[in-house]
Design an enzyme around this catalytic site. Structure first.
Site: not given
Length: 196
Positions: A54, A92
């Protein structure tokens, strides 16, 4: 080990006591070092292993990053580790912070923060800023986070995920340390400097 004439004159018990004292000192220093290392690991510096794609290409599966747990407030562009939506540690990039309005997408398919379009050079080269359209004004204490490989990332764009609480942030990732061939400092992208 050579024994000096003065030491030869001392009783054997005194010499043995001196050796035991040195051994106790050494063991004590090692124990203090271990305690300090454990405290640093628990409260100051941590490591995080990258389990998914990701954050590609910035972070690859198997990379190990160092996390500063005394990071202060997270800022736009920071890569953070936080307690994720499912309770597990997640990594993230912060796109927007409390008070910001984050939106996708403008005519050039760019995400904007407070009306300023972002040139996201860190987004995976085979990807685009976002397939899903959104516009959100973040409440105080909230962070909008997204992966750099947008089509492979479950992040704040998902309705069941949403923004992250600042209180859930564990720390800011500031360097890749493994593998050595990829070791680098993780800096904040310039594009966020234009956002007010």
């Amino acid at each position: 080990m050579t024994v000096t004439e003065d030491e030869k004159k001392r009783p054997k018990g005194e010499r043995a006591g001196k050796k035991r004292g040195s051994l106790r000192e050494t063991v004590g220093l090692i124990a203090i070092g271990v305690v300090i290392a454990l405290l640093l690991q628990a409260f100051v510096i941590g490591q995080f292993w990258i389990p998914s794609e990701s954050m590609q290409n910035t972070l690859q599966i198997g990379d190990r990053v160092i996390v500063n747990k005394l990071h202060g407030s997270a800022d736009r562009g920071d890569i953070i580790v936080f307690r994720g939506w499912d309770g597990s540690d997640t990594i993230k990039r912060v796109i927007a912070v409390g008070g910001d309005t984050v939106e996708c997408c403008d005519a050039k398919r760019r995400i904007s923060v407070n009306g300023v379009p972002l040139d996201e050079i860190y987004v995976h080269p085979d990807d685009y800023p976002s397939k899903r359209k959104f516009k959100t004004k973040l409440a105080a204490g909230k962070l909008w986070v997204m992966g750099d490989h947008r089509t492979a990332s479950s992040d704040s764009r998902e309705e069941y995920n949403g923004p992250v609480d600042e209180d859930d942030v564990i720390g800011r990732a500031f360097a890749i340390i493994w593998p050595f061939s990829r070791a680098t400092i993780l800096s904040r992208p310039e594009t966020f400097a234009r956002v007010r």
